[in-house]
Design an enzyme around this catalytic site. Sequence first.
Site, short mmCIF file in Angstrom:
data_model
loop_
_atom_site.label_atom_id
_atom_site.label_comp_id
_atom_site.label_asym_id
_atom_site.label_seq_id
_atom_site.Cartn_x
_atom_site.Cartn_y
_atom_site.Cartn_z
N ARG A 231 11.16 -9.74 2.80
CA ARG A 231 11.69 -8.39 3.04
C ARG A 231 12.57 -8.37 4.28
O ARG A 231 13.64 -7.74 4.29
CB ARG A 231 10.53 -7.39 3.20
CG ARG A 231 11.00 -5.93 3.25
CD ARG A 231 9.83 -4.99 3.08
NE ARG A 231 8.94 -4.99 4.25
CZ ARG A 231 7.77 -4.37 4.28
NH1 ARG A 231 7.32 -3.75 3.21
NH2 ARG A 231 7.03 -4.39 5.37
N ARG B 88 16.62 -8.39 9.04
CA ARG B 88 15.85 -8.14 10.27
C ARG B 88 15.49 -9.48 10.90
O ARG B 88 14.43 -10.05 10.64
CB ARG B 88 14.61 -7.32 9.95
CG ARG B 88 14.95 -5.93 9.44
CD ARG B 88 13.74 -5.16 8.96
NE ARG B 88 12.72 -5.00 9.98
CZ ARG B 88 11.65 -4.22 9.84
NH1 ARG B 88 11.45 -3.56 8.72
NH2 ARG B 88 10.76 -4.12 10.80
N ARG C 222 -6.67 4.33 11.81
CA ARG C 222 -6.41 2.90 12.00
C ARG C 222 -7.32 2.28 13.05
O ARG C 222 -7.18 1.10 13.37
CB ARG C 222 -4.95 2.66 12.35
CG ARG C 222 -4.48 3.25 13.65
CD ARG C 222 -3.07 2.83 13.97
NE ARG C 222 -2.09 3.28 13.00
CZ ARG C 222 -1.31 2.48 12.27
NH1 ARG C 222 -1.42 1.19 12.39
NH2 ARG C 222 -0.44 2.98 11.45
N LYS D 47 0.81 -1.22 0.00
CA LYS D 47 0.00 0.00 0.00
C LYS D 47 0.84 1.27 0.00
O LYS D 47 0.42 2.28 -0.56
CB LYS D 47 -0.99 0.01 1.17
CG LYS D 47 -0.38 0.13 2.56
CD LYS D 47 -1.48 0.01 3.62
CE LYS D 47 -0.91 0.01 5.02
NZ LYS D 47 -0.33 1.30 5.41
N ARG E 31 1.36 -9.14 13.85
CA ARG E 31 1.07 -7.82 13.27
C ARG E 31 -0.16 -7.89 12.37
O ARG E 31 -1.00 -6.99 12.38
CB ARG E 31 2.27 -7.33 12.45
CG ARG E 31 3.46 -6.88 13.29
CD ARG E 31 4.54 -6.35 12.39
NE ARG E 31 5.79 -6.18 13.09
CZ ARG E 31 6.98 -6.22 12.53
NH1 ARG E 31 7.08 -6.45 11.24
NH2 ARG E 31 8.09 -6.04 13.23
#
Length: 202
Positions: A133, A139, A94, A19, A150
């Site tokens: 990613r 990470r 949100r 997005k 999440r």
Amino acid sequence: MTAAQSARLLIVGPQGSGKGTQGIRIADAFGIPAISTGDMFRAAISNGTELGQKVTEIIHAGNLVPDELTSAVVRERLEQDDAAAGFLLDGYPRNLGQVAALDEILGARGEELDAVIELVVPRDESIERLSLRAAEQGRTDDTEQVIANRLAIYERETAPILDVYRERGIVDEIDGVGSLDEITDRVIGALERRGLIRTAAV
């Protein structure tokens, strides 16, 4: 592409839906700013505003920025000249409290959202994208469980928001799987059908 006089858009999607990238592409097509929560906080902080100073203190203390302050930062950002002809919001609202706050902000200006773009991506696809990613960025803390948590938060908090906007008839569900250009074309097509774009060519 010929856009309408103004466009006030919101793009919504789970982490890994793309997005952020699509939001920038659509905003560029309209000639309006793509505004993310992170962008707003950074701008307020860099401009040294009173709100920015409050945000800095909260973040440095390791706390989440409360809804009231987040909404105040949004109000301040939308008052800037580049947002006069419209905007694309990413990451705000949100939750239901922020939906009410945005309604109040826009209502005071005699405005309302023109469309909500929902990028629909299967959960497995989101997890795969985010895992890839995380690996590319090194990470190691972004485990599959962390990513799944999440996504669960997104599903829990965002579903009621989309329900509100669906009742208003302004949600366009867009298949978020495909190439960048394919997804952009789908969004442009949906906005064209709403009359926000008279001639679409991406």
